[in-house]
Scaffold this motif. Structure first.
Motif, PDB file in Angstrom:
ATOM      1  N   GLN A 629     -52.273  65.208 -18.453  1.00 18.42           N
ATOM      2  CA  GLN A 629     -52.662  66.362 -18.020  1.00 18.42           C
ATOM      3  C   GLN A 629     -51.583  67.552 -18.273  1.00 18.42           C
ATOM      4  O   GLN A 629     -51.105  67.440 -17.304  1.00 18.42           O
ATOM      5  CB  GLN A 629     -53.693  66.218 -16.326  1.00 18.42           C
ATOM      6  CG  GLN A 629     -54.670  65.303 -16.192  1.00 18.42           C
ATOM      7  CD  GLN A 629     -55.554  65.897 -17.151  1.00 18.42           C
ATOM      8  OE1 GLN A 629     -56.215  66.917 -16.916  1.00 18.42           O
ATOM      9  NE2 GLN A 629     -56.586  65.170 -17.478  1.00 18.42           N
ATOM     10  N   ILE A 697     -49.751  73.363 -25.285  1.00 14.51           N
ATOM     11  CA  ILE A 697     -50.519  74.150 -24.302  1.00 14.51           C
ATOM     12  C   ILE A 697     -51.792  75.379 -24.929  1.00 14.51           C
ATOM     13  O   ILE A 697     -51.967  75.280 -25.471  1.00 14.51           O
ATOM     14  CB  ILE A 697     -49.659  75.377 -23.984  1.00 14.51           C
ATOM     15  CG1 ILE A 697     -48.756  76.440 -24.616  1.00 14.51           C
ATOM     16  CG2 ILE A 697     -48.452  74.518 -22.460  1.00 14.51           C
ATOM     17  CD1 ILE A 697     -48.270  77.181 -23.712  1.00 14.51           C
ATOM     18  N   LYS A 698     -52.570  74.945 -24.296  1.00 18.45           N
ATOM     19  CA  LYS A 698     -53.872  75.822 -24.436  1.00 18.45           C
ATOM     20  C   LYS A 698     -54.159  76.897 -25.508  1.00 18.45           C
ATOM     21  O   LYS A 698     -54.738  77.825 -26.219  1.00 18.45           O
ATOM     22  CB  LYS A 698     -54.868  75.659 -23.670  1.00 18.45           C
ATOM     23  CG  LYS A 698     -54.813  76.551 -22.391  1.00 18.45           C
ATOM     24  CD  LYS A 698     -56.475  75.992 -21.499  1.00 18.45           C
ATOM     25  CE  LYS A 698     -55.795  77.201 -19.798  1.00 18.45           C
ATOM     26  NZ  LYS A 698     -56.791  76.871 -19.105  1.00 18.45           N
ATOM     27  N   GLU A 699     -52.807  77.963 -25.165  1.00 22.02           N
ATOM     28  CA  GLU A 699     -52.852  79.668 -25.289  1.00 22.02           C
ATOM     29  C   GLU A 699     -52.531  79.388 -26.690  1.00 22.02           C
ATOM     30  O   GLU A 699     -52.692  80.738 -27.251  1.00 22.02           O
ATOM     31  CB  GLU A 699     -52.255  80.273 -24.362  1.00 22.02           C
ATOM     32  CG  GLU A 699     -52.305  80.131 -22.921  1.00 22.02           C
ATOM     33  CD  GLU A 699     -52.137  79.255 -21.573  1.00 22.02           C
ATOM     34  OE1 GLU A 699     -52.503  79.744 -20.545  1.00 22.02           O
ATOM     35  OE2 GLU A 699     -52.165  78.163 -21.982  1.00 22.02           O
ATOM     36  N   VAL A 701     -52.603  76.252 -29.052  1.00 25.23           N
ATOM     37  CA  VAL A 701     -53.102  75.395 -29.387  1.00 25.23           C
ATOM     38  C   VAL A 701     -54.827  76.864 -31.010  1.00 25.23           C
ATOM     39  O   VAL A 701     -55.258  77.628 -30.329  1.00 25.23           O
ATOM     40  CB  VAL A 701     -53.953  74.296 -28.887  1.00 25.23           C
ATOM     41  CG1 VAL A 701     -55.268  74.202 -30.399  1.00 25.23           C
ATOM     42  CG2 VAL A 701     -53.264  73.596 -27.850  1.00 25.23           C
ATOM     43  N   TYR A 715     -48.116  83.640 -28.727  1.00 22.95           N
ATOM     44  CA  TYR A 715     -48.840  84.397 -28.163  1.00 22.95           C
ATOM     45  C   TYR A 715     -48.475  84.635 -26.220  1.00 22.95           C
ATOM     46  O   TYR A 715     -47.754  84.195 -26.369  1.00 22.95           O
ATOM     47  CB  TYR A 715     -48.754  82.453 -27.785  1.00 22.95           C
ATOM     48  CG  TYR A 715     -48.284  81.279 -27.166  1.00 22.95           C
ATOM     49  CD1 TYR A 715     -48.335  81.352 -26.267  1.00 22.95           C
ATOM     50  CD2 TYR A 715     -47.033  80.555 -28.391  1.00 22.95           C
ATOM     51  CE1 TYR A 715     -48.005  80.191 -25.571  1.00 22.95           C
ATOM     52  CE2 TYR A 715     -46.623  79.814 -27.750  1.00 22.95           C
ATOM     53  CZ  TYR A 715     -46.683  79.382 -26.650  1.00 22.95           C
ATOM     54  OH  TYR A 715     -45.688  78.604 -25.863  1.00 22.95           O
ATOM     55  N   ARG A 717     -49.079  83.784 -22.459  1.00 22.70           N
ATOM     56  CA  ARG A 717     -49.339  82.755 -21.348  1.00 22.70           C
ATOM     57  C   ARG A 717     -49.719  83.778 -20.066  1.00 22.70           C
ATOM     58  O   ARG A 717     -48.712  84.583 -19.819  1.00 22.70           O
ATOM     59  CB  ARG A 717     -48.961  82.513 -21.720  1.00 22.70           C
ATOM     60  CG  ARG A 717     -49.459  80.837 -20.311  1.00 22.70           C
ATOM     61  CD  ARG A 717     -48.115  79.834 -21.022  1.00 22.70           C
ATOM     62  NE  ARG A 717     -48.912  78.941 -19.867  1.00 22.70           N
ATOM     63  CZ  ARG A 717     -48.044  77.362 -20.041  1.00 22.70           C
ATOM     64  NH1 ARG A 717     -46.639  77.148 -20.007  1.00 22.70           N
ATOM     65  NH2 ARG A 717     -48.859  76.674 -18.413  1.00 22.70           N
TER      66      ARG A 717
END
Length: 766
Positions: A629, A697-699, A701, A715, A717
């Protein structure tokens, strides 16, 4: 002859001691030493350094008492002590007063010996005068005089004088031996011309091979045996005679008789464990016998027993430095000097996985050897400070040594070096000298020394001064003779990343840094040639030291490796928390049987840091949260990281990981922008390169970019405010050609608009 003489105060001190010794111990004199007023006045003047008045008083005394042998002897000793001429390029430059003192010394000592023919002391003083004379025929007379001194001492039964006389007789024979040591004969009528040997590095070996012959058996064996026997005889009479002891050690070192040298040192140490020279001899013998543990212990004992001045002279680092570095070294404060020496030898140690520091032990062994072989007590010369000592300490034992005798009939000599059109000639100014050539095949270095027969002192031939200076500048020291250098030490590629230690928000966290180090150990090279199916031991170690050379970390292990599958043992990783400051680290690997080794050596500064900043960027093949996670991973240590040294195969993705510290908070959240750039080294361009974030991290990808000279992915964050925020990405760089790149990560705090960045090298391999 090229001699270095003691300063005037030192000469005065030595002369005073000599006179006092004669005043209380004139051995074999026919009557007690006179204690008249004039003699006492002369003694006090000599001790005070008023040489001229002391000589005048003694001269007046012998005129009044022409049969006073003791007064004649003391006059001769004092006059001789102060009659050493100045010298330039081997030529004596004598003033009228110097000539008068020499004549006075010669006459006075001869008269003393004639008046007291049974005095071994007076015979020995006369022999010493002969030995130190600039005329070779005078030095030849020393042999018979020293033998008579020994006979008189034995007749008197004086063990102390027997030891002195036997030692002096041994040194007469030793100088004859040393004059023919390594002697070669000339063939084909081609003379040895030192100036020609420096024409190019091939000249000397070609000359030795084509125009010389090695004597079989070697010359000088009888003189060597007689000298060694006399040194033994001296020690039998007085085991505490320091000169005889060093000369006995000298004779053993000359023939590389290391086992006998250690036995002799042990005999001395059993009787006198406080003797530093016995420990030095034991250290030299143990090192040459490949016993580093015993050598280290012996040298530690020796250095602790030497006086501070002798210890400093013995270990001074300037013996291995370039001239400019030596000047800086000489101006350093003692504390800084000691620190420099500790760091130097820590860095110089070829491998800490071996029992001792081979270079340190070799250095001490070279200095010890030079001190034993080329020290001249009579002339005030220390062997390590002579020209031969300097070259030997820097470059070690010469693999090839050849000497050539004097040729009094030779007026001029010429030699045409191979491949040269013109002959090199030298005038017959040094034809009476012995010439000694040293050749080091590994580097091509060669040196020629000259010295008068039976003198025991040599210096660089004048045509080699520039050669030696250039060699000291280009390669100030070499260690080719050591077994550890039998195979070149390979390199270990490492990647080191620094992260703030502990809790970055706590004050204590600013005093430590977490260090993650990955190493790519070339195990396949270390076990090359070994058969598959049999396991081979490979030792690997990671060490870290502080600025004072104190060990902070030592992690070593032995792994059994299958030569058919060496890659299984090549990737290594270490994680340590270290205090802030400047540190040295080493990563090493050793295959003990073949002594194949590899090493990485570097320095790292761990800063005391708080406030806004970021860690190093870690470049690797794969990064994954341990929990699976992303939100639960709060620090870099919460990730599974595949060890890498920043080298990835072409077509593979790369992973990046870093931490950002103390970002400002707004509404309980940190807001920041990240720019990740990839730049090729060498301006090759990145034609149609596409970089895309495929994990992390999702920001980030899904972000991608294209470019030629530089490609950048950006990006934004937002994350809950914490002292440390960790970011990680996986980049797809399949289109990137093989080569070296620089990865730059820039973090901008969008609350304060402050920015910080870090760079890391990356190699994409074919």
């Amino acid at each position: 002859m090229f001699l270095k003489y003691r300063s005037a105060p030192r000469v005065a001190f030595v002369a005073a001691l000599a006179l006092i010794a004669h005043a209380v111990a004139a051995q074999g004199a026919p009557r007690p030493l006179p204690r008249g007023e004039r003699l006492l006045r002369a003694d006090s003047m000599a001790v005070a350094g008023d040489t001229a008045r002391a000589i005048a008083v003694l001269d007046s005394l012998v005129r009044r008492e022409p049969k006073n042998a003791a007064a004649w002897n003391r006059l001769g000793v004092l006059a001789w002590t102060f009659s050493h001429p100045q010298q330039e390029r081997g030529k004596f430059v004598m003033s009228a007063r110097t000539i008068a003192l020499r004549d006075q010394a010669d006459s006075a000592l001869r008269i003393a010996a004639r008046l007291a023919p049974d005095s071994g002391r007076y015979q020995m003083d006369l022999g010493r005068l002969f030995l130190q004379d600039g005329v070779s025929t005078m030095r030849v007379q020393a042999a018979g005089t020293m033998e008579r001194a020994l006979e008189r001492a034995e007749a008197a039964g004086d063990s102390l004088l027997i030891a002195e006389a036997a030692d002096e007789a041994g040194m007469v024979q030793w100088r004859r031996y040393e004059a023919v040591e390594h002697r070669r004969g000339l063939t084909g009528g081609v003379p040895f011309v030192p100036a020609a040997m420096r024409a190019n590095v091939k000249t000397l070996p070609m000359f030795l091979d084509q125009y010389t012959m090695v004597y079989k058996p070697p010359l000088g064996a009888d003189d060597y045996e007689r000298a060694a026997a006399n040194f033994t005889r001296a020690l039998s009479a007085n085991p505490n005679n320091p000169r005889a002891l060093r000369h006995a050690f000298m004779a053993l070192t000359a023939r590389n008789q290391w086992g006998l040298l250690r036995e002799a040192a042990d005999v001395r140490l059993k009787a006198a464990p406080w003797d530093p020279w016995a420990w030095l001899a034991r250290g030299l013998a143990s090192h040459r016998l490949d016993d580093p543990g015993a050598a280290t212990a012996a040298y530690d004992s020796a250095l602790s027993l030497l006086t501070p001045a002798d210890r400093s002279r013995f270990t001074r680092l300037s013996r291995l430095l370039r001239r400019a570095d030596s000047t800086s070294y000489a101006g350093m404060a003692p504390a800084a000097l000691a620190e420099l020496e500790r760091v130097y030898w820590l860095v110089a140690d070829p491998l800490t996985l071996t029992p001792g520091n081979e270079y340190w032990l070799e250095f001490l062994s070279r200095v010890t050897y030079a001190e034993l072989r080329w020290t001249s007590e009579d002339l005030g010369l220390r062997g390590a400070d002579t020209d031969r000592g300097d070259i030997y300490i820097r470059y070690g034992p010469p693999p090839v040594a050849a000497s050539f005798g004097p040729d009094p009939e030779q007026k001029d000599s010429c030699y045409t070096p191979p491949g040269e059109d013109q002959s090199v000639c030298t005038a017959g100014t040094d034809v009476s000298d012995i010439k000694l050539a040293w050749y080091y095949p590994a580097t091509g270095l060669n040196f020629v020394f000259t010295g008068a027969p039976a003198w025991g002192v040599s210096r660089l031939h004048q045509s080699y001064d520039e050669i030696a200076a250039d060699a000291r500048q280009a390669m100030p020291a070499r260690w080719d003779n050591l077994p550890i250098n039998r195979h070149p030490v390979d390199s270990i590629v490492v990647q080191l990343a620094r992260f703030r230690g502990g809790d970055p928000a706590a004050a204590a966290g600013a005093d430590s840094v977490d260090v993650l180090l990955f190493a790519d150990v070339p195990v396949s090279k270390l076990v090359a040639g070994r058969r598959g199916g049999e396991t081979v031991a490979v030792d690997v170690a990671f060490s870290a030291y502080d600025a004072r050379s104190r060990m902070l970390v030592r992690d070593s292990a032995r792994q059994m490796v299958d030569p058919a599958r060496p890659e299984a043992a090549e990737r290594r990783a270490w994680r340590r928390r270290l205090p802030t400051g400047s540190h040295l680290y080493r990563v090493e690997a050793l295959e003990p049987d073949s002594v194949r080794a590899a090493r990485a050596l570097g320095g790292v500064t761990l800063e005391r840091a708080r406030g806004f900043g970021m860690s190093d960027v870690l470049v690797t093949e794969r990064v994954q949260p341990k929990t699976g996670q992303g939100g639960a991973a709060e620090r870099w240590s919460d990730f599974l990281i595949t060890p890498s040294v920043g080298r990835v195969p072409s077509g593979h993705s790369i992973a990046l990981l870093w931490e950002s510290y103390d970002l400002a908070a707004r509404d309980g959240a940190a807001k920041y922008r990240v720019a990740v750039s990839l730049t090729p080294e060498g301006k090759r361009g990145l034609a149609a390169l596409a970089a895309r974030v495929v994990g992390g991290i999702k920001e980030a990808v899904g972000r991608s970019a294209q470019g030629k000279d530089r490609v950048t992915i950006t990006y934004d964050r937002e994350a809950p405010s914490r002292p440390a925020l960790v970011d990680y990405l996986t980049l797809d760089l399949r289109g990137a050609p093989a080569g070296a790149y620089t990865v730059t990560v820039e973090v901008t705090d969008l609350v304060t608009n402050r920015s910080t960045s870090r760079q890391r090298g990356l190699v994409i391999e074919k």
